[in-house]
Design an enzyme around this catalytic site. Structure first.
Site, mmCIF file in Angstrom:
data_model
loop_
_atom_site.group_PDB
_atom_site.id
_atom_site.type_symbol
_atom_site.label_atom_id
_atom_site.label_comp_id
_atom_site.label_asym_id
_atom_site.label_seq_id
_atom_site.Cartn_x
_atom_site.Cartn_y
_atom_site.Cartn_z
ATOM 1 N N ILE A 16 6.606 10.440 -6.359
ATOM 2 C CA ILE A 16 7.057 11.492 -7.121
ATOM 3 C C ILE A 16 6.381 13.046 -7.061
ATOM 4 C CG2 ILE A 16 7.254 12.077 -9.598
ATOM 5 C CD1 ILE A 16 9.237 10.015 -8.779
ATOM 6 N N SER A 49 10.474 -2.127 -3.791
ATOM 7 C CA SER A 49 11.448 -2.648 -2.753
ATOM 8 C C SER A 49 12.177 -2.025 -1.873
ATOM 9 C CB SER A 49 12.799 -3.088 -3.786
ATOM 10 O OG SER A 49 12.207 -3.801 -5.122
ATOM 11 N N ILE A 51 14.288 0.343 -2.005
ATOM 12 C CA ILE A 51 15.833 0.190 -2.199
ATOM 13 C C ILE A 51 16.183 1.664 -2.626
ATOM 14 C CG2 ILE A 51 17.760 -0.628 -3.515
ATOM 15 C CD1 ILE A 51 16.396 -3.352 -3.403
ATOM 16 N N HIS A 53 18.930 2.777 -4.898
ATOM 17 C CA HIS A 53 19.737 2.156 -5.853
ATOM 18 C C HIS A 53 20.996 3.043 -5.757
ATOM 19 C CE1 HIS A 53 17.273 -0.948 -7.075
ATOM 20 N NE2 HIS A 53 16.259 -0.345 -7.187
ATOM 21 N N VAL A 176 -8.714 12.796 -11.648
ATOM 22 C CA VAL A 176 -8.970 13.894 -12.582
ATOM 23 C C VAL A 176 -9.676 13.255 -14.028
ATOM 24 C CG1 VAL A 176 -7.757 15.538 -14.398
ATOM 25 C CG2 VAL A 176 -6.682 15.226 -12.086
ATOM 26 N N CYS A 416 0.357 -1.893 19.283
ATOM 27 C CA CYS A 416 0.915 -3.034 18.318
ATOM 28 C C CYS A 416 1.891 -3.710 19.062
ATOM 29 C CB CYS A 416 1.330 -2.638 16.898
ATOM 30 S SG CYS A 416 2.200 -3.566 16.009
ATOM 31 N N CYS A 453 2.157 -10.830 13.437
ATOM 32 C CA CYS A 453 0.641 -11.260 13.468
ATOM 33 C C CYS A 453 -0.151 -10.536 12.679
ATOM 34 C CB CYS A 453 0.128 -10.812 15.053
ATOM 35 S SG CYS A 453 -0.321 -9.212 15.336
ATOM 36 N N CYS A 458 -3.754 -6.135 17.027
ATOM 37 C CA CYS A 458 -3.885 -4.581 17.081
ATOM 38 C C CYS A 458 -5.152 -4.078 16.430
ATOM 39 C CB CYS A 458 -2.631 -3.844 16.803
ATOM 40 S SG CYS A 458 -2.161 -4.240 15.100
#
Lengths: 500, 458
Positions: A16, A49, A51, A53, A176, A416, A453, A458
């Site tokens: 945000i 998640s 996602i 929406h 803060v 990796c 892994c 890595c």
């Protein structure tokens, strides 16, 4: 110590805060972001998640409904500008019986009222073809074709990097501690070694948004005082535990799959991630401690049970990681987002941002930036550059890979192996604006160690590259937070070698 | 550095013990045009960090350290002038018999191959795979990663350590940490038996007074930044923690030695058939995968207990790859699946050659699920038993093998056919060791070669 002066100080470097800052740089405003933690996106922005929406779930007329639908519509453009992985795979809410089927019809109606596009009710036979692993007993499903999955880490980093690219300043590790107000109503924000003058302050402090608002209430004057107190709220954290499965399971379902939403959440979902893993979760439990992101046995049991109800044959042994995010839910009855001006002039809230916060983030950023720019009478920034690039070796064509490695051989060395991430990408993640300073920082930016892994191969390479880039000893490299050291001291053998 | 060619007769993926043995064996069979692709900067694979001894008794007749064992093979590769590209990773195996590799020195290249051998080894199971709840502090390492830090990077990773899992790496790390002056609080094992070799229990734990807690596991991880402790609890026979037995053990490091998984990301992407039990590709007795030009050997197929056995298996793969290149290995042939019954967890090879191409002795490798004493081992097909043997003790940590003599294979083939054709063919037993079973065992399928282990009935 810094004593800068800014038009806007954004408190909170989550998704945000990052979008508010990025949208603010579209105007001729000086912007500073203060983040309490040592990296951006360390709170709920990094543990959710992932996602996007559609927006049929929030109550019509709520801020959640508005920003969700707007955010979803903005997502394609934003992720393309910021070079963030986003796949519009669509989502489904499934009904197991006829009562649930009735609820789907209500959701469809509600979605249309909210302005959601691409909604459609599916019959059970259509469902079987689309999602065979959901089992045979489904009655119906609500398909939302404009929903999708996004990488939440990169969305946050992308927005913040782009904000910095356009002139915003980011101070990390700067919680803060207090806010004062001068005679002319200018704010002075104290955050660690920083004491910043600000014409306006934006509260995007996530799980601590109530504490920050209290600081603002403390410096309310005159007419502001009563109303400022009246609008006080409290954040009541609720945990959401997740389990991430190996990429071998990524094709279990091909949509984001929900059950009928409950009153407090959308319930346990099963979804492919944008990176091809399978994600299960979140659980829903109250949590006292705002710092407690541990996983629990009851929480994981909830996730397993919920996932099994959706996908009976789910391969739970393929779990590679479990983690917890904390939702910044408010104590208000409607649990709606609190976004906009406050009674304290010059102080703006973006608080109580729980799900669908990730989807809403670009819309909240845009809304607040336009609001603040209007209040400060700021002009558009003609030099704003909306683009951010992120080079991913594994997404390139054979020819492009060849060309890249010929130019910079460090892109030829795979660090990796699970996720095919090169040394060049790790170094880039450290060198970028607000670059990585820890092993987890590299992981969130490049995906090193996110594979099956889990860093077994890595992480020692990443430690060495970090040490080299930051000019420190490997023993000084941390996993994440300042105390999270990885190595303690040199072995006797190593010391002997170095003495020679 | 030498120039990479566009094509090699044989490409070997991985320069660990398996890959090195394959290359040497194939070279000695006359295949001179070989390339070994190794992702690290140095050959030798995981042996490079295994600085303890105990390697090579079978192959070299003496106890060597890991680096010494590897060096012997690296020398053989050098003597033969076999091409090696280090620091290069294989990105894909393609249907046109080519691979794509990338490396900082060689760049991104497509390389054709007459035959390909996969010998990428295995990886460790991580915390996620065992799903321990709690916080996510630093200080949780897999045992092999800790071994790398100490033996190769020269750094210690803590002061007080709990080790979860009594596999060999866990045991060896317990001793290594103790030697480095690090306090090893205990080794916990969720099973009621240990998965490590007996010699490692004695030499790594008992000699250092490190307690081994069988039927115990870690149920919670504590600490916000760095690990501050773990909860250890006793488990019941279903491996569920018993309430009331929890104990908080303070430590700053948790090492996980909870199993190894063959590393087959590349194999899967190539569409090669994978055995869900071993996690490795399905192979026949020639170590040939479901993609005829691709062979596999070593820990990428199934996790071995001794590197010596990896070498032996890899020599067979090297032979077979050479035969394939010489076109002495048929491309399409009939195959019979093998399967496990009783206490057998898996059998390698998963398929064996049938019909006219079946020749030579056949060795079946397998592991048991749990310790078995006074075990009866049987190899059967339906009602017919080809091998019956006894063993006093078998444990999951050790790989077992049975040999099916060449002369039995024809008979076996015939029985297999008969079972398929439902008793239409007559079988000439010819005085061989084929015996008709007294009773039908559960789980022994009629059209598969079944390896079974049962405790002897008294």
């Amino acid at each position: 110590m810094t004593n800068g002066s800014f038009d806007v100080v954004v408190v909170g470097g989550g998704v945000i805060g990052a979008f508010i800052a990025r949208e603010l740089t579209k105007f001729q405003l000086s912007v500073c972001v203060l983040e309490a933690r040592e990296d951006v996106g360390m709170g709920a922005s990094g543990a959710n998640s992932g996602i996007v929406h559609g927006g049929f779930d929030p109550v019509p007329g709520s801020l959640k409904a508005r920003f969700n639908v707007e955010g979803c519509q903005m997502m394609r453009k934003v992720t393309s500008d910021l070079d963030v992985p986003f796949e519009m795979i669509g989502s489904m809410v499934v009904a197991h019986n006829m009562e649930e089927k009735e609820i789907l019809k209500k959701l469809l109606k509600q979605g249309k009222e909210n302005g959601v596009k691409g909604l459609q009710l599916l019959d059970s036979w259509e469902l079987g073809g689309l999602e065979p692993s959901l089992g045979p007993n489904l009655k119906s499903a609500l398909l939302s074709s404009e929903s999708g999955v996004v990488c939440p880490h990169e969305l946050t980093q992308g927005a913040m990097e782009n904000a910095i690219h356009n002139g915003a300043v980011l101070y990390l590790s700067s919680p803060v501690t207090s806010i004062e107000r001068e005679e002319d109503k200018t704010f002075v924000v104290h955050a660690g070694e920083h004491h910043l003058q600000a014409r306006t302050v934006v509260n995007a402090a996530g799980i601590y948004a109530d504490k920050l608002y209290e600081m603002a209430v403390e410096c309310a004057v005159g007419d502001e005082i009563i109303e400022a107190h009246q609008q006080s709220f409290r954040i009541v954290p609720r945990s959401g535990e997740y389990m991430l499965l190996d990429k071998s399971e990524g094709m279990t379902v091909c949509h984001v799959v929900f059950r009928i939403p409950g009153e407090m959440s959308k319930g346990i979902i099963v979804t492919p991630t944008v990176d091809g893993n399978l994600l299960l979760g979140p659980s829903l439990n109250p949590r006292q401690d705002r710092e407690d992101t541990s996983t629990t046995i009851p929480g994981m049991d909830q996730v397993c049970e919920g996932a099994r109800r959706l996908v009976p044959e789910i391969n739970l042994p393929a779990v590679i990681k479990a983690y917890t995010g904390l939702r910044a839910t408010t104590d208000r009855a409607d649990h709606d987002f609190i976004v906009g001006r406050t009674p304290v002039k010059g102080f703006y809230n973006a608080a109580g941002i729980e799900s669908p916060g990730l989807t809403s983030s670009p819309a909240i950023g845009l809304y607040l930036a336009e609001l603040i720019a209007a209040d400060l009478e700021a002009k558009l920034n003609p030099n704003f550059d909306p683009k951010r690039k992120h080079l991913r070796f594994r997404d390139l064509s054979f020819e492009d890979q060849q060309e890249l490695v010929a130019k910079d051989p460090s892109y030829g060395r795979i660090v990796c192996r699970c996720e095919t991430i090169t040394e060049g990408e790790v170094r880039d993640a450290i060198r970028r604006p607000c670059g990585a300073r820890s092993v987890d920082g590299v992981k969130r930016r490049t995906r090193t160690g996110m594979g099956r892994c889990q860093g077994g191969f890595c992480s020692s390479h990443v430690v060495n590259i970090l040490a080299e880039e930051l000019g420190i000893d490997p023993a000084e490299v941390v996993q994440s937070t300042p105390g999270s050291y990885i190595l303690t001291e040199k072995t006797k053998m190593k010391e002997a070698e170095q003495d020679v | 550095m030498f120039e990479l060619k566009e094509r090699y007769d044989l490409v070997v993926v991985g320069g660990g013990p398996a890959g090195l043995a394959v290359a040497v064996q194939a070279y000695d069979r006359g295949i001179k045009d070989i390339l070994i692709v190794e992702r690290k900067e140095k050959l030798g694979g995981i042996l490079g960090q295994c600085i303890h001894t105990g390697f090579g008794v079978q192959i070299f007749g003496e106890e060597l350290s890991g680096p010494e064992y590897a060096e012997n093979f690296v020398d053989m590769v050098k003597e033969r002038n076999i091409s090696v590209v280090c620091g290069a990773t294989v990105l894909s195996i393609n249907q046109d018999q080519s691979i794509v590799i990338t490396g900082s020195k060689c760049g991104v290249r497509r390389i054709g191959c007459g035959a390909l051998v996969l010998s990428m080894g295995c990886r460790e199971r991580s915390r996620g795979a065992i799903n321990v709840p709690g916080t996510r502090p630093s200080g949780v390492f897999t045992a092999g990663l800790a071994q790398r830090y100490i033996n190769l990077e020269g750094y210690k990773m803590g002061k007080d350590v709990v080790i979860l899992g009594s596999g060999d790496i866990g045991l060896i790390m317990a001793r290594r940490l103790a030697l480095e002056g690090i306090n090893v609080r205990m080794v916990c094992e969720i099973e009621s038996f240990t998965n490590g070799l007996t010699r490692n229990i004695v030499q790594c734990l008992e000699d250092f007074n490190i307690p081994l807690r069988l039927s115990h596991t870690v149920t919670m991880i504590h600490g916000k930044e760095r690990l501050t402790g773990v909860t250890v609890a006793k488990v019941d026979e279903n491996k569920k923690p018993i309430p009331g037995t929890e104990e908080l053990v303070e430590c700053d490091t948790l090492l996980l030695s909870v199993g190894l998984i063959p590393e087959n990301e590349l194999t899967r992407r190539a569409g090669i058939r994978i055995d869900p039990v071993t996690g490795g590709p399905v192979v026949n007795e020639h170590m040939q995968t479901s993609l005829p030009w691709v062979f596999a050997c070593g820990n990428v197929v199934h996790v071995h207990d001794l590197v010596d056995y990896v070498t032996m298996e890899s020599c067979r793969a090297g032979d077979a790859a050479a035969n394939y290149i010489y076109k002495q290995l048929p491309r399409f042939r009939e195959e019979i699946p093998t399967c496990s019954a009783g206490e057998v967890r898996y059998v390698v090879p998963q398929v064996i050659t049938a019909g006219d191409d079946a020749e030579g002795d056949l060795t079946l490798y397998f592991r048991v699920k749990k310790p078995v004493t006074n075990a009866v081992i049987e190899v059967s097909c339906g009602d017919w038993v080809f091998y019956r043997g006894k063993k006093l003790k078998m444990i999951p940590g050790e790989m077992e093998q049975v040999l099916i003599k060449a002369e039995l294979r024809d008979t076996f083939d015939a029985i297999y056919q008969e079972n398929i054709n439902k008793g239409k063919m007559k079988i000439d037993q010819g005085g061989l060791l084929v015996i008709k079973k007294d009773s039908q065992r559960k789980g022994a399928a009629k059209t598969e070669l079944t390896v079974s282990v049962y405790p002897e009935e008294k």
